[in-house]
Design an enzyme around this catalytic site. Sequence first.
Site, PDB file in Angstrom:
ATOM      1  N   HIS A   1      42.234  54.797  37.932  1.00 12.32           N
ATOM      2  CA  HIS A   1      41.527  53.781  38.740  1.00 12.32           C
ATOM      3  C   HIS A   1      40.783  54.541  39.852  1.00 12.32           C
ATOM      4  O   HIS A   1      41.158  54.471  41.033  1.00 12.32           O
ATOM      5  CB  HIS A   1      42.532  52.789  39.307  1.00 12.32           C
ATOM      6  CG  HIS A   1      41.929  51.531  39.867  1.00 12.32           C
ATOM      7  ND1 HIS A   1      40.558  51.277  39.876  1.00 12.32           N
ATOM      8  CD2 HIS A   1      42.500  50.439  40.451  1.00 12.32           C
ATOM      9  CE1 HIS A   1      40.339  50.102  40.434  1.00 12.32           C
ATOM     10  NE2 HIS A   1      41.492  49.575  40.798  1.00 12.32           N
TER      11      HIS A   1
ATOM     12  N   CYS B   1      47.367  48.915  46.790  1.00 16.42           N
ATOM     13  CA  CYS B   1      46.025  48.660  46.232  1.00 16.42           C
ATOM     14  C   CYS B   1      45.772  47.178  45.999  1.00 16.42           C
ATOM     15  O   CYS B   1      44.622  46.778  45.873  1.00 16.42           O
ATOM     16  CB  CYS B   1      45.834  49.453  44.947  1.00 16.42           C
ATOM     17  SG  CYS B   1      47.046  49.068  43.674  1.00 16.42           S
TER      18      CYS B   1
ATOM     19  N   ARG C   1      37.069  48.758  49.781  1.00 14.70           N
ATOM     20  CA  ARG C   1      36.583  48.827  48.399  1.00 14.70           C
ATOM     21  C   ARG C   1      35.072  48.604  48.373  1.00 14.70           C
ATOM     22  O   ARG C   1      34.344  49.279  47.650  1.00 14.70           O
ATOM     23  CB  ARG C   1      37.288  47.773  47.511  1.00 14.70           C
ATOM     24  CG  ARG C   1      38.780  47.985  47.300  1.00 14.70           C
ATOM     25  CD  ARG C   1      39.093  49.253  46.502  1.00 14.70           C
ATOM     26  NE  ARG C   1      38.378  49.295  45.247  1.00 14.70           N
ATOM     27  CZ  ARG C   1      38.779  48.700  44.123  1.00 14.70           C
ATOM     28  NH1 ARG C   1      39.927  48.055  44.077  1.00 14.70           N
ATOM     29  NH2 ARG C   1      38.070  48.790  43.005  1.00 14.70           N
TER      30      ARG C   1
HETATM   31  N1   CP Z   1      43.023  46.831  43.482  1.00 14.53           N
HETATM   32  C1   CP Z   1      42.251  46.276  42.540  1.00 14.53           C
HETATM   33  O1   CP Z   1      41.614  46.981  41.732  1.00 14.53           O
HETATM   34  O2   CP Z   1      42.222  44.928  42.560  1.00 14.53           O
HETATM   35  P1   CP Z   1      41.601  43.967  41.452  1.00 14.53           P
HETATM   36  O3   CP Z   1      42.465  44.103  40.215  1.00 14.53           O
HETATM   37  O4   CP Z   1      41.667  42.608  42.054  1.00 14.53           O
HETATM   38  O5   CP Z   1      40.196  44.408  41.151  1.00 14.53           O
HETATM   39  N1  NVA Z   2      48.212  49.478  38.157  1.00 12.59           N
HETATM   40  C1  NVA Z   2      47.607  48.175  38.328  1.00 12.59           C
HETATM   41  C2  NVA Z   2      46.467  48.236  39.274  1.00 12.59           C
HETATM   42  C3  NVA Z   2      45.863  46.908  39.605  1.00 12.59           C
HETATM   43  C4  NVA Z   2      44.695  47.024  40.524  1.00 12.59           C
HETATM   44  C5  NVA Z   2      47.169  47.628  36.994  1.00 12.59           C
HETATM   45  O1  NVA Z   2      46.635  48.393  36.168  1.00 12.59           O
HETATM   46  O2  NVA Z   2      47.367  46.437  36.742  1.00 12.59           O
END
Ligand code: CP
Ligand code: NVA
Length: 298
Positions: free
Chosen positions: A128, A257, A285
Amino acid sequence: MRHLLSIEKLSAEEIRAILASAPRYKLERGRPGSLPLAGQSWALIFSKSSTRTRVSFEVGIRELGGQVMFLNATDIQLGRGELIKDTARVLGRMIHGAVIRTFEQADVEEFAAEARVPTVNALTDHEHPCQILADLFTVQEKRGSLDGLVVTFVGDGGCNVATSWVWAAARLGFELRVAAPAAFQPHPDLLARAGGRVEWTCDPQAAVRGADVLYTDVWVSMGKEAEAPQRLAELADYRLDHALVQLAKPGALVMHCLPAYRGKEIAEDTFEAHASTIFDQAENRLHAQKAVLGWLQG
Ligand code: CP
Ligand code: NVA
């Protein structure tokens, strides 16, 4: 042509360049110095839910002068089995950039190769990167610099967010400690490839001692729902709470996050005590996404 496919694929200089421009986008919000995406049309292609990533990219692209369309992957022919490479070859002739949230890392990389337009990984099962760039910007903003930084990640150390932290630590040279049960540690091959000052332990108390940043993420990432009962049971001793925070450096940042599941990866009172950091992190973000979009034009 530039893409943002992972932190792994970025150099330290590229990460620093993105982080260096983020404060300017934050400062100039509402009175932009330039519109680097003027005349461009971007597509967001998402196969998983999103609040922050979707909205920050939609707003960010518009505020930088571009047009944006949100494509739920199940609503386009991709959802009926059209190949990624064919989708990419069509969209690549129509759009100027793509932001993709999906499962397989290889799918984002294939899209980038076939579409030949700047492509952003908006979260895969593997990494991510947009999240970690915003997190580094937030730490830099609140702490003044990343020099001498010690970050402890507590929870699912094998998840996409943790993997991006591993690569960020390896690239920038800060210390990262991952506290997780053995089954939820970063894969040994990943740690060997990444190098850097990354350690893992099953002992959360030892891992947080003296840390500057305590970080956690959900215990059940998107796509892992079938494993939820096992994950909740095995990760139960890795909740971020006041007892752990007190072992960290005084004034340590507690970051998440989001979305957060209170009472699971973070205690309710710990979340609320650190909400101002966590929601600054969420706001960042937007500014970090703009820094990424600007960097992609370079
Ligand atoms: N932290 C993050 O990526 O949030 P969302 O899944 O809401 O985009
Ligand atoms: N590790 C989490 C992050 C969400 C923003 C997922 O992949 O669902």
